[in-house]
Scaffold this motif. Structure first.
Motif: not given
Length: 277
Positions: A59-69, A225-235
């Motif tokens: 919902l919030f861009t700033w929380i999206d920023e936090m999860i990627r810190h 879920a949100t991919l925040v690092r690396g790769k998701d080869t499982h899906g």
């Protein structure tokens, strides 16, 4: 070679089920994030409530920023490996002089995930100490799932007011005192809880739930879920919405859909169909 934690800190996390503190956010960053939260609350007429407290990163861009810190993700990578999803976020807010508390519990109890290979980064957005009702942990209690009982206590901040149905040795409790911007890490099965806020300031914490990409939702029909690092080869998870601006219509519609599915999992067997207010 660990990215942020030392090898001994990783080993201690494996043994105890937690690590703290991590100096995650700078003073300016956390002050800005708190202001953004409280600006939203002022505009909406009161503290963030019910389903808006959960999966707020869509919902919030700033929380999206936090999860990627980067600092948070470096620590999580040390624990979970290089391919990381953010599965959920939840605000735990205790107003000043408020009776709200969190009973002793294990996070994994009602989440429906296929494995306990889950780590929470809990970020303090205001002082978290004994007076304000910081978290408390019991070391080494993350080895197995134990039975819980639902109370639906009106002052319990948990979804079902769930509490551990076995005796917890309070004398072993470790208080997780954090300054604004600091974070703690804990395992999804660790016994933890917190007491009411007896201070004159709000106690604001954001819990970010991270999982490796191999996990699945084992109970619900769909999950995101949100991919925040690396790769998701499982899906195994559908990609979550990434907001381009706060509370955009697409984000609100997506959040409604996700919340309805998550409630089915979290409240299964209770007959309830919405988050507690």
């Amino acid at each position: 070679m660990p990215k942020l934690l030392s090898e001994s800190e990783v080993a201690t996390y494996r043994d105890n089920g937690y690590h703290f503190p991590i100096d995650a956010l700078g003073a300016g960053e956390v002050a800005t994030f708190r202001r953004r939260l409280e600006d939203y609350e002022a505009a909406s007429g009161g503290p963030i409530k019910a389903e808006m407290r959960h999966r707020s990163h869509v919902l919030f861009t700033w929380i999206d920023e936090m999860i990627r810190h980067p600092k948070i993700l470096d620590a999580i990578e040390d624990l979970l490996g290089p391919n990381i999803l953010c599965w959920n976020t939840s605000f735990f807010i205790k107003e000043a002089r408020d009776p709200g508390f969190v009973s002793w519990h294990q996070d994994a109890t009602y989440w429906g995930l296929s494995s306990s290979d889950v780590a929470t980064a809990w970020i303090a957005m205001s002082p978290a100490n004994k007076i304000s009702g910081c978290m408390k942990f019991v070391a080494g209690t993350h080895k197995e799932q134990v039975q819980h009982e639902d109370t639906f206590d009106k002052n319990n901040l948990l979804t079902r007011g769930q509490e551990i149905a076995v005796e917890v040795d309070e004398a072993r409790a470790v208080y997780v005192e954090l300054k604004p911007g600091q974070a703690s890490l804990h395992h999804v099965l660790l016994f933890h809880g917190s007491e009411p806020n007896r201070s004159d300031d709000r106690r604001i914490g954001l819990a970010i739930r991270y999982i490796p990409t191999h996990l699945k939702q084992a109970v619900g029909q769909r999950d995101w879920a949100t991919l925040v690092r690396g790769k998701d080869t499982h899906g195994h998870f559908l990609p979550a919405h990434v907001p381009k601006r706060d509370l955009e219509p697409a984000a609100l519609a997506f959040h409604k859909e996700v919340s309805e599915e998550q409630v089915k999992v979290l409240y299964r067997g209770t007959g309830k169909s919405a988050y507690r207010a």
